[in-house]
Design a protein around this motif. Structure first.
Motif, short mmCIF file in Angstrom:
data_model
loop_
_atom_site.label_atom_id
_atom_site.label_comp_id
_atom_site.label_asym_id
_atom_site.label_seq_id
_atom_site.Cartn_x
_atom_site.Cartn_y
_atom_site.Cartn_z
N TRP A 43 0.80 -1.23 0.00
CA TRP A 43 0.00 0.00 0.00
C TRP A 43 0.83 1.29 0.00
O TRP A 43 0.34 2.34 -0.39
CB TRP A 43 -1.01 -0.02 1.15
N ASP A 44 2.10 1.24 0.39
CA ASP A 44 2.95 2.42 0.30
C ASP A 44 4.00 2.33 -0.82
O ASP A 44 4.89 3.17 -0.90
CB ASP A 44 3.70 2.64 1.63
N SER A 45 3.87 1.32 -1.68
CA SER A 45 4.91 1.10 -2.68
C SER A 45 5.16 2.33 -3.54
O SER A 45 6.31 2.74 -3.75
CB SER A 45 4.53 -0.07 -3.59
N TRP A 46 4.10 2.93 -4.05
CA TRP A 46 4.29 4.06 -4.95
C TRP A 46 4.74 5.29 -4.19
O TRP A 46 5.45 6.15 -4.74
CB TRP A 46 3.01 4.33 -5.75
N ASN A 47 4.34 5.42 -2.92
CA ASN A 47 4.85 6.53 -2.11
C ASN A 47 6.36 6.44 -1.95
O ASN A 47 7.06 7.45 -1.90
CB ASN A 47 4.19 6.53 -0.73
N PHE A 48 6.89 5.21 -1.85
CA PHE A 48 8.33 5.02 -1.79
C PHE A 48 8.97 5.16 -3.17
O PHE A 48 10.10 5.62 -3.30
CB PHE A 48 8.68 3.64 -1.22
N LEU A 465 -1.64 4.70 -3.38
CA LEU A 465 -1.74 5.33 -4.69
C LEU A 465 -1.84 4.20 -5.72
O LEU A 465 -1.14 3.20 -5.62
CB LEU A 465 -0.49 6.17 -4.97
N VAL A 466 -2.71 4.36 -6.70
CA VAL A 466 -2.85 3.35 -7.74
C VAL A 466 -2.15 3.87 -8.98
O VAL A 466 -2.51 4.92 -9.50
CB VAL A 466 -4.33 3.05 -8.04
#
Length: 575
Positions: A43-48, A465-466
């Motif tokens: 769930w935080d992949s794109w934030n990273f 984020l998708v």
């Protein structure tokens, strides 16, 4: 001509534990890269990813000629918002720059996490093989491979799997403390890596003090060793400060912003035994110990528990069967994170994610105990069995130890042990299931079928984020779809577009409106494991929103979550 070299090479591998460890590293990394494709973005992949991409573009500008801001434009690469230490972003950026075409955006970034997880497997083998033999060391790796959640945390773009690996590697580096300046330099490097990963790296500093002091004989030598440990720790902290510009661009404001982020980051809703904890309410002290028991296979943690009892009954560590001071260091390294996590206001959420550092030394301790069991069995009964069967038996046991992962893949994150009745028992007792979103991508094919550009996707319980995926192998999210928080369900403009909602099984995050969706809106598609809903896709209409009751929050802090009964906590009401 090559036929003469093959036996020589095979003999060299048999005699060199370092070559064997290198082989373990290669096999572990290959498996992680291949099996990791089954897990979607956490769930935080794109934030990273987005800050990582900035570093990647700068690195790749060295050879592709594309322009990128110079690294001295600090605020471009280190914005003012609070952030974790940057080791993961830097390493993931290098892997992204090198392998993004072959592995995709997230796949290439994940490679850095998997490299460190594979390094831990190799280091674990290096430690155990000389002490208990190659066969028992491989059984220890089978214990690790048979822990389903290991595969998730060793793959997803997240700092906790990296923290577990750097923590474990640092503990083993401490064993080289007595090797003069070279040993001290190794400890310094390992400490810097851990501190650059996450705040939990600070756990290693008091452990290093205690370890160094124990190496001296008498008050004077112990004080000198503790002083040397203090010097190494201060040097490591200073090194981290100097190579992490986010700390000194606007000192001390940047440091204060980071500290505020750390102290406020723990307000994550948690469903624990059917009780919802959120805001200032924190799950009770026993959360880390309960989740250790129910989220890991019994074969992983029971041997270390038995070993601890045997040590206590034997009144301390002894040479020979027990590994003396080396093993004492592992016990301290395992217990320290669990004890800190048990403190009243310590963060407690996401199952075992914050507890991973404890499980690196636990894996070794369980390996040592399983080796002791194997030795006893071998001495008493295996001598009567033919040598062929004796050699095949460890491989059979290893396959059985890996069985939990084989059976549950790719739903590794929702593993719960038989102590609570598996995933169904966990849901009935009031635990969350897929709280990181790694199986949400399985809804994308249906979303591609029903959605179009301009539509809106509401996310509840997995507010990631998708973003469109690269060639990682996951189905892509439809182009042009806009994802927002489900909490805005009443405010979305419904005219001229379709509105969809994906609801997760992170039940602590579900609002009363989300529960009504589960009750009254039939899903277009559902991700399930053994009949338990992990994610579901729903179409939300304006008529449904108009029928919603006035906004309210009927679930008090520390009180029961919907549905209130523990027998049905976390499951949608019956239709």
């Amino acid at each position: 001509m090559n036929s003469g070299h093959s036996p020589r090479f095979a003999r060299l591998v048999r005699e060199s534990v370092f070559l064997q460890a290198a082989f373990v590293f290669v096999v572990a990394l290959a498996l992680l890269v291949c099996l990791g494709r089954g897990f979607g973005p956490y769930w935080d992949s794109w934030n990273f990813f987005f800050p990582t991409e900035k570093f990647s573009l700068w690195i790749s500008s060295w050879w592709d000629g594309n322009p990128a801001p110079p690294i001295t434009e600090w605020r471009h690469y280190f914005p003012e918002e609070p952030r974790h230490p940057p080791l993961m972003e830097w390493g993931a950026a290098l892997c992204h720059a090198l392998f993004k075409r072959e592995l995709g955006d997230l796949g290439s970034c994940r490679l850095f996490i998997s490299i460190f997880a594979a390094l831990w497997c190799a280091a674990m083998y290096l430690f155990t093989a000389p002490r208990v033999g190659k066969g028992a060391a491989l059984l220890g790796l089978a214990l690790l491979a048979g822990s389903p959640r290991f595969w998730v945390d060793a793959v997803i773009l997240n700092i906790d799997g990296l923290m577990a690996a750097t923590y474990g590697l640092a503990l083993l580096a401490f064993l080289k403390w007595d090797k003069g300046a070279r040993g001290k330099l190794l400890v310094f490097g390992a400490l810097v890596l851990a501190l650059l990963t996450k705040l939990q790296g600070l756990f290693l500093i008091p452990i290093l003090f205690a370890w160094a002091a124990s190496r001296g004989v008498g008050a004077g030598p112990r004080i000198r060793q503790a002083g040397m440990a203090c010097s190494v720790a201060i040097a490591a902290l200073a090194g981290v400060f100097l190579i992490w510009p986010a700390m000194w661009i606007d000192f001390p404001s940047d440091l204060l912003r980071y500290l505020r982020f750390i102290t406020r980051h723990s307000n994550v809703p948690v469903l624990y035994f059917g009780t919802l904890y959120k805001g200032d309410s924190v799950p009770p002290w026993h959360y880390p110990w309960v989740f250790t028991a129910i989220a890991l296979p019994l074969a992983f943690w029971v041997p270390s528990l038995v070993r601890g009892i045997r040590i206590l009954v034997g009144r301390g560590f002894r040479p020979g069967n027990f590994q003396g001071a080396d093993e004492a260091l592992l016990w301290v390294g395992m217990l320290f994170p669990l004890l800190v996590s048990s403190m009243p206001q310590a963060p407690k959420y996401d199952g075992v994610r914050l507890l991973l550092p404890a499980y690196a030394p636990m894996a070794i301790l369980s390996t040592l105990e399983v080796a002791a069991w194997w030795k006893a069995i071998e001495a008493r009964g295996l001598q009567r069995i033919s040598s062929g069967l004796r050699k095949a038996l460890p491989a059979t046991v290893g396959l059985l130890l890996a069985l939990p992962t084989v059976r549950i893949y790719p739903y590794n994150l929702v593993y719960y042990s038989p102590l609570v009745g598996g995933v169904t028992g966990a849901r009935k007792l009031g635990f969350e299931l897929d709280f990181l979103g790694v199986s949400m991508h399985q809804l994308n094919p249906k979303l591609q079928e029903v959605a179009r550009a301009g539509d809106i996707l509401l996310l509840a319980g997995c507010n990631a984020l998708v973003a469109e995926s690269g060639p990682e192998g996951w189905p892509a999210v439809p182009r042009g779809i806009r994802s927002i928080d489900f909490k805005l369900v009443r405010e979305v403009p419904y005219k001229g577009r379709s509105v969809f909602a994906i609801l997760s099984s992170r039940y602590g995050d579900l609002t009363p409106e989300a529960w009504l969706v589960l009750e009254k809106v039939p899903p277009l598609a559902t991700v399930t494991y053994r009949g338990e809903r992990l994610f579901s896709l729903h179409r939300i209409t304006e008529e449904f929103v108009r029928s919603l009751p006035p906004p309210s929050d009927p679930f008090p802090v520390g009180g029961p979550s919907a549905p209130p009964s523990k027998d049905t906590a976390g499951s949608p009401p019956a239709p």
